[in-house]
Structures are given as C-alpha cells and as structure tokens.
Design a protein around this motif. Structure first.
Motif, PDB file in Angstrom:
ATOM      1  N   CYS A   6     -10.328  12.388  -6.646  1.00  0.00           N
ATOM      2  CA  CYS A   6      -9.457  12.211  -5.413  1.00  0.00           C
ATOM      3  C   CYS A   6     -10.268  12.080  -4.254  1.00  0.00           C
ATOM      4  O   CYS A   6     -10.895  12.952  -3.685  1.00  0.00           O
ATOM      5  CB  CYS A   6      -8.668  13.400  -5.256  1.00  0.00           C
ATOM      6  N   THR A   7      -9.892  10.849  -3.619  1.00  0.00           N
ATOM      7  CA  THR A   7     -10.422  10.594  -2.258  1.00  0.00           C
ATOM      8  C   THR A   7      -9.465  10.186  -1.270  1.00  0.00           C
ATOM      9  O   THR A   7      -8.463   9.757  -1.577  1.00  0.00           O
ATOM     10  CB  THR A   7     -11.378   9.244  -2.348  1.00  0.00           C
ATOM     11  N   ASP A  38     -15.726  13.576   0.353  1.00  0.00           N
ATOM     12  CA  ASP A  38     -15.456  13.070  -1.130  1.00  0.00           C
ATOM     13  C   ASP A  38     -16.617  12.534  -1.696  1.00  0.00           C
ATOM     14  O   ASP A  38     -16.398  12.093  -3.110  1.00  0.00           O
ATOM     15  CB  ASP A  38     -14.182  12.346  -1.222  1.00  0.00           C
ATOM     16  N   LEU A  59      -8.764   8.113  -7.194  1.00  0.00           N
ATOM     17  CA  LEU A  59      -7.455   8.029  -7.059  1.00  0.00           C
ATOM     18  C   LEU A  59      -7.276   8.420  -5.548  1.00  0.00           C
ATOM     19  O   LEU A  59      -7.774   9.316  -5.080  1.00  0.00           O
ATOM     20  CB  LEU A  59      -6.911   9.014  -7.857  1.00  0.00           C
ATOM     21  N   SER A  60      -6.118   7.553  -4.911  1.00  0.00           N
ATOM     22  CA  SER A  60      -6.061   8.023  -3.440  1.00  0.00           C
ATOM     23  C   SER A  60      -4.640   7.712  -3.335  1.00  0.00           C
ATOM     24  O   SER A  60      -3.952   6.785  -3.714  1.00  0.00           O
ATOM     25  CB  SER A  60      -6.800   7.261  -2.616  1.00  0.00           C
ATOM     26  N   MET A  61      -3.902   8.809  -2.642  1.00  0.00           N
ATOM     27  CA  MET A  61      -2.541   8.287  -2.139  1.00  0.00           C
ATOM     28  C   MET A  61      -2.791   8.122  -0.739  1.00  0.00           C
ATOM     29  O   MET A  61      -3.280   8.711  -0.034  1.00  0.00           O
ATOM     30  CB  MET A  61      -1.707   9.713  -2.395  1.00  0.00           C
ATOM     31  N   THR A  94       0.387  19.211   1.859  1.00  0.00           N
ATOM     32  CA  THR A  94      -0.308  19.327   0.625  1.00  0.00           C
ATOM     33  C   THR A  94       0.587  19.725  -0.490  1.00  0.00           C
ATOM     34  O   THR A  94       0.380  19.466  -1.578  1.00  0.00           O
ATOM     35  CB  THR A  94      -1.201  20.394   0.852  1.00  0.00           C
ATOM     36  N   THR A  97       1.613  16.243  -1.550  1.00  0.00           N
ATOM     37  CA  THR A  97       0.649  15.309  -1.909  1.00  0.00           C
ATOM     38  C   THR A  97      -0.031  15.849  -3.165  1.00  0.00           C
ATOM     39  O   THR A  97      -0.171  14.952  -4.146  1.00  0.00           O
ATOM     40  CB  THR A  97      -0.663  15.568  -0.828  1.00  0.00           C
ATOM     41  N   GLY A 117     -12.823  16.736  -2.820  1.00  0.00           N
ATOM     42  CA  GLY A 117     -13.633  17.250  -2.092  1.00  0.00           C
ATOM     43  C   GLY A 117     -13.336  18.597  -1.248  1.00  0.00           C
ATOM     44  O   GLY A 117     -12.180  19.178  -1.635  1.00  0.00           O
ATOM     45  N   ALA A 120     -10.560  17.451   3.586  1.00  0.00           N
ATOM     46  CA  ALA A 120     -10.366  16.102   4.389  1.00  0.00           C
ATOM     47  C   ALA A 120     -10.854  16.080   5.818  1.00  0.00           C
ATOM     48  O   ALA A 120      -9.935  17.099   6.356  1.00  0.00           O
ATOM     49  CB  ALA A 120      -8.992  15.528   4.019  1.00  0.00           C
ATOM     50  N   GLN A 124      -8.040  18.527   7.713  1.00  0.00           N
ATOM     51  CA  GLN A 124      -8.753  19.531   7.171  1.00  0.00           C
ATOM     52  C   GLN A 124      -8.052  20.814   6.634  1.00  0.00           C
ATOM     53  O   GLN A 124      -8.462  21.961   7.027  1.00  0.00           O
ATOM     54  CB  GLN A 124      -9.918  19.966   8.175  1.00  0.00           C
ATOM     55  N   TRP A 126      -8.019  22.085   3.329  1.00  0.00           N
ATOM     56  CA  TRP A 126      -8.802  22.519   2.154  1.00  0.00           C
ATOM     57  C   TRP A 126      -7.967  23.100   1.239  1.00  0.00           C
ATOM     58  O   TRP A 126      -8.085  23.686   0.347  1.00  0.00           O
ATOM     59  CB  TRP A 126      -9.472  23.963   2.608  1.00  0.00           C
ATOM     60  N   GLY A 129      -7.086  20.374  -3.309  1.00  0.00           N
ATOM     61  CA  GLY A 129      -7.949  20.726  -4.738  1.00  0.00           C
ATOM     62  C   GLY A 129      -7.098  21.868  -5.407  1.00  0.00           C
ATOM     63  O   GLY A 129      -6.587  21.731  -6.441  1.00  0.00           O
TER      64      GLY A 129
HETATM   65  N1  LIG Z   1      -3.812  11.518   0.157  1.00  0.00           N
HETATM   66  C1  LIG Z   1      -4.895  11.995  -0.810  1.00  0.00           C
HETATM   67  N2  LIG Z   1      -5.105  11.048  -1.824  1.00  0.00           N
HETATM   68  C2  LIG Z   1      -6.349  11.547  -2.686  1.00  0.00           C
HETATM   69  N3  LIG Z   1      -6.920  12.594  -2.531  1.00  0.00           N
HETATM   70  C3  LIG Z   1      -6.585  13.571  -1.401  1.00  0.00           C
HETATM   71  C4  LIG Z   1      -5.666  13.310  -0.568  1.00  0.00           C
HETATM   72  N4  LIG Z   1      -5.397  14.071   0.287  1.00  0.00           N
HETATM   73  C5  LIG Z   1      -6.540  15.151  -0.031  1.00  0.00           C
HETATM   74  N5  LIG Z   1      -7.210  14.767  -0.846  1.00  0.00           N
HETATM   75  C6  LIG Z   1      -8.441  15.518  -1.734  1.00  0.00           C
HETATM   76  O1  LIG Z   1      -8.286  16.919  -1.492  1.00  0.00           O
HETATM   77  C7  LIG Z   1      -9.345  17.362  -0.869  1.00  0.00           C
HETATM   78  C8  LIG Z   1      -9.197  18.229   0.257  1.00  0.00           C
HETATM   79  O2  LIG Z   1      -8.340  17.726   1.452  1.00  0.00           O
HETATM   80  P1  LIG Z   1      -7.437  18.406   2.210  1.00  0.00           P
HETATM   81  O3  LIG Z   1      -6.715  19.428   1.431  1.00  0.00           O
HETATM   82  O4  LIG Z   1      -6.460  17.545   2.941  1.00  0.00           O
HETATM   83  O5  LIG Z   1      -8.374  19.122   3.312  1.00  0.00           O
HETATM   84  C9  LIG Z   1     -10.023  15.688  -0.353  1.00  0.00           C
HETATM   85  O6  LIG Z   1     -11.379  15.812  -0.153  1.00  0.00           O
HETATM   86  C10 LIG Z   1      -9.755  14.922  -1.564  1.00  0.00           C
HETATM   87  O7  LIG Z   1     -10.612  15.118  -2.407  1.00  0.00           O
END
Ligand SMILES: Nc1ncnc2c1ncn2[C@@H]1O[C@H](COP(=O)(O)O)[C@@H](O)[C@H]1O
Ligand SMILES: Cc1cc2nc3c(=O)[nH]c(=O)nc-3n(C[C@H](O)[C@H](O)[C@H](O)COP(=O)(O)OP(=O)(O)OC[C@H]3O[C@@H](n4cnc5c(N)ncnc54)[C@H](O)[C@@H]3O)c2cc1C
Lengths: 265, 328
Positions: A6-7, A38, A59-61, A94, A97, A117, A120, A124, A126, A129
């Motif tokens: 997921c990126t 990522d 995969l990305s949204m 989240t 998402t 990751g 993001a 940010q 966290w 995942g």
């Molecule tokens: N829109 C998105 N599409 C795909 N992966 C996502 C998306 N948002 C977050 N992620 C994944 O979730 C991880 C943590 O993101 P976050 O929870 O937004 O800090 C990122 O490093 C990505 O691997």
C-alpha cells in the motif's frame, strides 16, 4: 506469493507547507513523491519476491496524482499497480481508507502478505496498516524493523517489531499485514529499465463498484474524524542566543546558568 | 453511551510509562469539565494490583484490571478484544490512550472494530461547543490540524507522549478497583510472541526529559562517548541524526526526526547536527533547545534557544564539567 504494497503519494519532506485564507494546504512547487516510509515496504516486497517467487502489486487509493507513488514503486521493480479512486473517497479518514483498501485486497483474492509504511508523512496518523489488518481480520505486525523469516511451507512469518523498551519477536500465520519501518532495509534506487517500464505500463483504475464497496462507508459519511481547520503553528521565536566568552569553560558555565534558570533540569 | 472516559494504561514488567499517566491526567480533566467518570483499564500477565492503585492515585475513579496468560505479552488481538468487551459492558463515550507504539496500534484497531473514529497523536484536547476538539501535528509538525469526531461513539484519541503534564499522584484518593475476567483464549490468537530483545539501553528517548543528540559532527561511534557522559549526568537519553544512524555509528532506535522518533523533552542538546528540516521535524517542540556546532551559519541556530559555536569535543566535556560543578 502475491504481495501487496500500500502506497500513498505525499509532498516531498523538504516542502515548505502553508495554508491560505480558505484553509487550503499548499506545498509550493515541491514535487509529489512516493511517501518516503513506503519505499521500505516496496523494497521488502521485492526482496521477498526475489527469494520466494511471485508477484508484487502496489496499491494506492487516491486521485490521478497518486500515480506518482505507483510509478516510483514500479520503477523500483514492482510488477503490477492498481489505483482505486472515486470522487466519493475524498475526505476519507483511516476508518474509510482502510475499508477501501481492504475491499481492493479482497477483490485480488489470492494475497499472502500486505505491506504498509509506518506512516504517511502528510497526515502521519500511523493508523492505516493496523486498521487494514483489523478490517481483513489478519494479524497486524506493525513497526517491523527486521524480517527474521518467511516460511512458505508453514505459511508463517516472523519479525522483530519495535516497542519503546526494545524489540518484540513475533510470529504469525499468513496472510498478514506487515508495517515496515526504517532500518528494515535500504531501499534501492529506481533503475533506467524500471523507469521505462513505469512510463509504459497501464495503471488500471478500480472504481468503488469494481471492488464492491458500499458508498456509505467511504468519504466523510464513512469516516469518524473530521478536520475543520488546518493552520500554521506559531514560529519558534527568532535566533538563538549565542553564548560567547573568553574560554570554552566560561561559555559552558554561562550556558549551564541559562539552562538552570529555565528550570528544565 | 455514558460520559465516562475509558483510559487504557499500558505496562511493561508491571510498570506503566509516564505517557499513560499523562493520558489519565487528560481523562481526569475532561471528566471534571464535561462530567462522567474516569475508568482506567490495566492488562497484563499477573501482579497488577499495585498498578491499579497507582491508577487511582493518578486520577481514575474506577480501575478494571485483567491478569491472564494471554495478556502477558502485548499483542493487538487479545488486548483489543478485552478492551472491546469493556466498551460493551461500560459504554464509555470517550476512549484515551498514550500514542506509544502500543497505543498507536490499539487505538485504530479498536476504532475499526467499533466502526468509529480515532484521532492519533493529539497535542491538545479541549471542549468546543460541547465537543472534544483535538489538535494534532501534520506534515512533520509544519502544520497543525484540529480534529473532531462529530457523530460516532465512543470516540478514540491517542495523546502524544510528553505533550500533556503528568499529574501529581495523590495516594489519598479513593477509587473502586475490580478484577475483570477476560473473554479470550490462546487458541483464538494468531500472533505468538517468541522473544524480546532489549535494545533501548537505559532511558528511552520518548520518555526522556533531557536528550543529548549527536550528528555527523561526532565523527564516529566513539564520538558518542562524551555525549553519553553528559546524558548520564542529566539522567537523559542519547539521540542521533539520520546521518549518524546511516553511517552506522549508533542504532536506528536513537534516530530523531521525520523518519525517526518524534521527541519533546524539556531540554534538547544538539551536538554536531546541522538542523535539516527532517531533523527539526522530530524535536522542534522541545521546551529548551541548545545547539553546539562549529559552523555559526548552521540552521540549527535558527530554532535553538541557546547556542555555542565551537568544536563539540571541546564544548561537551566543558559542559559536563560545568554542570558537575553546579550540581554539587
Ligand atoms: N490512500 C492510501 N492508499 C494506499 N495506502 C495508504 C493510503 N493511505 C495510507 N496508506 C498506507 O498506510 C501507511 C500509513 O499511513 P497513515 O496511517 O496515513 O500514516 C502508509 O505508509 C501506506 O502504506
Ligand atoms: C525523506 C527524508 C527523511 C529524513 N529523515 C530524517 C530524520 O528522521 N532525522 C534526521 O536527522 N535526518 C533526516 N533526514 C536527513 C536530513 O535531511 C539531513 O541529511 C540530516 O539530518 C543531516 O544530519 P547531520 O545534521 O548530523 O549532518 P550534517 O548536515 O552533515 O551536519 C553536521 C553538522 O555538524 C557540524 N560539525 C561537524 N563537526 C563538528 C564538530 N567537531 N563540532 C561541532 N560541530 C561539528 C557541522 O558544522 C554541521 O553543521 C531525512 C532526509 C530525507 C530526504
């Protein structure tokens, strides 16, 4: 092995962020890049594929610009890339998402491992995942700093993950969701061949209908959190007071007095 | 849903980190202002009675503790299941926990199971028009965002470590302490903990009141020795820039910054660190920042409160001696 990474696309970490009067966030002329966290996941997925065989799908949204993240991952060596988007997804937290990502992973059907990751670098949180793992009902292995073993026969994975006090060694059955962190590997650079492949590749776009997602569960109506206001923090005041004296010992004594006067030690 | 606030107090070897007491303090304040009681929850393998009493002293009205072999090691599945069970029985309107590695995993997991929102890493939490409004840093602290969970309950917030004061414990406080029977069995849990490696080495960065950090200027693994001595004298921890970590001089666990830890100590001493934006992202909220750098133009001096322009191998030992003199 089918490994999904997921990126997300984010502004570059050097970007000067600002907010205009309408509350729109801007990152100036800074480029949009793959979320730096990522890259560790892409690297780990490529290594697992090279060792165990199989496919890496990124995969990305996100809207059109999310392609930047997918292209970078393909240029590093990923095999497939899928973008999921619908205007209705804008404003997803989240909770929403992770729902969309889980639906896309379920549609793929044969996934053994999902990598995310740590966070993001934009919002940010966290959260994505572990939220995704919970949605899928799969083990959540976040903050993994060392992949000890992936046993294909036993269909299990062992990782060292970070806690404040040290590293916990955990073992889980596949499929699972792995959250990577810096230290797990050294991400490779993109290659010329990779960049060419990324430029020529098709990037399928999956709609909410394609993944069988319920519109009520995405975007603001599918989210728990709203963010009514974004603003710039007050700047830390001006320049440092530079301590100057005849000798370094004297400077040190003056500095210690200043620190003691601040009552922080 | 009630107005009660459930706080998960985490523990490691029967001790809770300061961050959990900070979260209890926030819960106490919300309860005093908005009504409702503070219910603390403590989970672990055994011997939690002292911790339960401590939770009362820090501000809980009720403490529910569960000791079970399935809870001995931290794991998302059983911990989330027990917390979900608690939510069903007590219907709190708000759930709080510290934004530690553990809390950042449990918060969202619980929120997804309850189909509700989770605001991560709050640095402020106050009532606005009867709703809890959170403030949290985004884009590595370059911006701040206000966040609210308008409809769904319970609402979940994780509190940034050291962003809120740790309350003074009051041992005369009275509270109700009850044992809870967890509804999990080992064969339902997929994840097994097979080991633990202590790599933090003394004071953990996140909790440290003082951090002495070294960058490329320390010039090698041995260059950290004077920094360690200074840190020890101040009962602090040693931090590092990415350049030093990437060079292999010190393990990643010590890295401060955008791709390392975010810290907020009372005192941050940056030695031989230039002050790249990604480093500042991890330490800009420190109360007092001191910079030691040979280069008067180093950007670190732009956010530092005090600076010494000198070779760190002269300045750090001098600082240590001057401190020793004063503290005696
Ligand atoms: N829109 C998105 N599409 C795909 N992966 C996502 C998306 N948002 C977050 N992620 C994944 O979730 C991880 C943590 O993101 P976050 O929870 O937004 O800090 C990122 O490093 C990505 O691997
Ligand atoms: C996506 C991304 C994420 C990043 N994340 C992080 C992160 O999390 N944390 C982080 O720190 N960096 C991070 N960086 C790297 C960051 O951009 C800088 O490269 C890094 O912080 C520089 O480390 P430094 O200050 O130790 O080294 P340098 O920039 O090389 O600075 C060394 C400083 O030491 C001084 N110096 C040298 N010798 C002495 C001496 N004897 N006495 C006194 N002063 C001396 C020099 O004047 C200089 O100012 C990230 C970069 C990117 C692109």
């Amino acid at each position: 092995m089918h490994i999904v990474v997921c990126t997300k696309y984010t502004p570059d970490s050097e970007a000067k962020m600002s907010v205009d009067e309408e509350g729109n966030i801007s990152w100036g002329d800074s480029p949009l890049i793959i979320n730096p966290w990522d890259e560790y996941s892409v690297e780990e997925a490529l290594r697992l594929r090279d060792e165990h065989g199989g496919t890496v799908t990124v995969l990305s949204m996100g809207p059109d610009v999310a392609l930047e993240a997918l292209k970078h991952a393909v240029a590093m060596g990923a095999d497939e890339a899928v973008r999921v988007w619908d205007e209705a997804c804008a404003g997803s937290d989240t909770l929403a998402t992770s729902y969309v990502l889980a639906k896309a992973v379920e549609k793929m059907g044969d996934v053994d491992l999902v990598l995310c990751g740590k966070s993001a670098i934009d919002a940010q949180t966290w959260q994505t995942g572990v939220a995704l793992a919970t949605r899928l009902g799969w083990p959540s292995l976040m903050y993994a700093i060392n992949l000890v073993e992936l046993d294909r026969e036993q269909r299990s994975i062992t990782v060292e993950r970070l806690l404040e006090e040290g590293r916990q060694v955990v073992e889980a059955p596949l499929p699972a969701v792995l959250g990577t962190t810096k230290g797990i590997n050294e991400p490779r650079y993109t290659s010329f061949i990779g960049i060419r492949k990324a430029a020529q590749m098709e990037y399928p776009l999956w709609t909410l209908e394609d993944i069988g997602a319920d519109r009520e569960k995405v975007g603001p109506q599918g989210s728990g959190v709203r963010w009514p206001e974004v603003f710039e923090p007050p700047a830390r005041e001006a320049e440092a007071e530079i301590i100057e004296a005849e000798t370094i010992e004297e400077e040190a004594r003056i500095l210690v007095d200043r620190i003691l006067a601040e009552k922080v030690i | 849903m009630s107005r009660d606030i459930l706080v998960w107090v985490e523990q490691f070897e029967r001790e809770a980190p300061a961050a959990s007491w900070e979260a209890v303090g926030v819960a106490r304040q919300i309860a005093d202002e908005g009504g409702g009681g503070v219910i603390a929850c403590v989970l672990g393998g055994d011997g939690l009675a002292d911790l339960a009493e401590e939770a009362v002293a820090y501000g809980a009205d009720r403490v529910l503790w569960a000791a079970d072999p399935t809870l001995a090691d931290f794991r998302v599945e059983p911990y989330t299941t027990v917390l979900q069970q608690l939510v069903r029985e007590h219907e709190p309107g708000t759930i709080l926990m510290a934004a530690t590695f553990r809390g950042r995993e449990i918060g969202p997991a619980l929120a997804v199971r309850l189909e509700t929102g989770c605001v991560a890493d709050c640095t402020e939490l106050h009532f606005q028009n009867g709703e809890l409004m959170a403030t949290r840093p985004i884009y590595a602290g370059k911006l701040l965002s206000r966040c609210v969970i308008p409809e769904r309950r319970p609402q979940v917030f994780t509190t940034r470590v050291r962003a809120f004061p740790k309350p003074e414990p009051d041992v005369s406080r009275q509270g109700e302490i009850a044992e809870l029977l967890p509804s999990v069995t080992e064969d339902e849990i997929a994840v097994k903990v097979t080991g633990f490696k202590d790599t933090a080495g003394g004071v953990s960065l996140a909790d440290a009141g003082v951090i002495v950090s070294g960058g490329r200027g320390v010039a090698g693994p041995d260059g950290y020795e004077p920094l360690r001595e200074l840190a020890q004298l101040l009962n602090g921890a040693v931090g590092a820039s990415r350049a030093a970590v990437d060079a292999g001089w010190i393990p990643y666990e010590h890295q401060v910054g955008q791709t390392g830890k975010t810290v907020s100590p009372d005192l941050y001493i940056a030695c031989g660190i230039s002050g790249a934006i990604q480093h500042l992202a991890g330490m800009r909220t420190s109360t007092v920042i001191v910079a030691v750098n040979k280069d008067p133009e180093a950007p670190i001096f732009k956010i530092a409160d005090y600076g010494i322009v000198a070779d760190l191998f002269d300045a750090v030992p001098a600082l240590r001696d001057a401190l020793k003199e004063k503290l005696e």
